[in-house]
Structures are given as C-alpha cells and as structure tokens.
Design a protein around this motif. Structure first.
Motif, mmCIF file in Angstrom:
data_model
loop_
_atom_site.group_PDB
_atom_site.id
_atom_site.type_symbol
_atom_site.label_atom_id
_atom_site.label_comp_id
_atom_site.label_asym_id
_atom_site.label_seq_id
_atom_site.Cartn_x
_atom_site.Cartn_y
_atom_site.Cartn_z
ATOM 1 N N ASP A 137 0.828 -1.199 0.000
ATOM 2 C CA ASP A 137 0.000 0.000 0.000
ATOM 3 C C ASP A 137 0.871 1.260 0.000
ATOM 4 O O ASP A 137 0.612 2.209 -0.742
ATOM 5 N N ALA A 138 1.915 1.267 0.820
ATOM 6 C CA ALA A 138 2.828 2.413 0.857
ATOM 7 C C ALA A 138 3.539 2.578 -0.486
ATOM 8 O O ALA A 138 3.701 3.705 -0.967
ATOM 9 N N ARG B 147 2.386 1.838 -3.402
ATOM 10 C CA ARG B 147 1.419 2.454 -4.322
ATOM 11 C C ARG B 147 1.263 3.947 -4.028
ATOM 12 O O ARG B 147 1.159 4.758 -4.936
ATOM 13 N N GLN B 148 1.261 4.301 -2.746
ATOM 14 C CA GLN B 148 1.055 5.688 -2.338
ATOM 15 C C GLN B 148 2.203 6.601 -2.800
ATOM 16 O O GLN B 148 1.964 7.739 -3.185
ATOM 17 N N TYR C 216 6.434 11.138 3.040
ATOM 18 C CA TYR C 216 5.410 11.385 2.027
ATOM 19 C C TYR C 216 4.230 10.427 2.193
ATOM 20 O O TYR C 216 3.067 10.830 2.073
ATOM 21 N N ASN C 217 4.527 9.165 2.479
ATOM 22 C CA ASN C 217 3.460 8.179 2.659
ATOM 23 C C ASN C 217 2.494 8.640 3.746
ATOM 24 O O ASN C 217 1.274 8.575 3.573
ATOM 25 N N ARG C 218 3.014 9.143 4.858
ATOM 26 C CA ARG C 218 2.137 9.568 5.955
ATOM 27 C C ARG C 218 1.477 10.917 5.680
ATOM 28 O O ARG C 218 0.266 11.095 5.855
ATOM 29 N N SER D 63 0.838 12.449 2.936
ATOM 30 C CA SER D 63 -0.143 12.424 1.851
ATOM 31 C C SER D 63 -1.468 11.798 2.286
ATOM 32 O O SER D 63 -2.464 11.898 1.578
ATOM 33 N N ARG D 64 -1.504 11.196 3.457
ATOM 34 C CA ARG D 64 -2.721 10.567 3.973
ATOM 35 C C ARG D 64 -3.378 11.371 5.103
ATOM 36 O O ARG D 64 -4.331 10.905 5.717
#
Length: 93
Positions: A13-14, A16-17, A60-62, A64-65
């Motif tokens: 999932d990360a 993909r993000q 960025y993963n965090r 962006s969410r």
C-alpha cells in the motif's frame, strides 16, 4: 495518528502511495569494494532521493494521507537531519 503493525499488505500500500513521487533509487556495485571484502557489496544510491534521503518515502506516505483536521493542526518533525528534510519536502508537495 493511528498506530498499527507493519504487514506485507501495508508495504504494498505504501509503495502504491509513493509511486510516481519518490525516486526509484538504483543499486550500485563496486568491484573494488567487492574485492576488499571478499563478497558482493551493493550500495543504495539514496542521495538521489528527493531531499537526499530514504526518509522522504515514509514522510510522504504519511503526510499524503493526512485528514483535513490533521492538516489543519500541522506537522512537527523533531529532527534537524534528513528526517526533517524529508518531512519538509513531503509537506511542500
């Protein structure tokens, strides 16, 4: 912020993000290092990553969410090093 256990699905999932945002950094092999250590040495060229460090991926993963409420409250990075640089670069995007 929610805490959870890492999982293979979470890694996918990360990935993909961050796809298309984080740089896919190459592995570089050094024949001289291989000869020195008597084995194969691969170096990950993370200096090519946005902000010059792998920390950008997680930041960025965090970021962006973030929910609208979390964005309103803001983000703090307790670091003066590459983690803070990754957070700043991710927040700028």
């Amino acid at each position: 912020m929610t805490t959870h256990r890492p999982s293979y699905e979470g890694v996918l999932d990360a990935a993909r993000q961050i796809q298309g945002v984080a740089v896919r950094t190459p592995l570089i092999e050094s024949p001289a290092l291989n000869a020195t250590v008597g084995g194969r040495v691969l170096m990950k060229a993370e200096t090519l990553q946005c902000a010059g460090a792998f920390k950008f991926r997680g930041a960025y993963n965090r970021i962006s969410r973030l929910t609208l409420e979390e964005k309103r409250r803001g983000v703090v990075a307790f670091s003066s090093g590459n983690h803070a640089q990754g957070v700043a670069a991710a927040a700028a995007l």
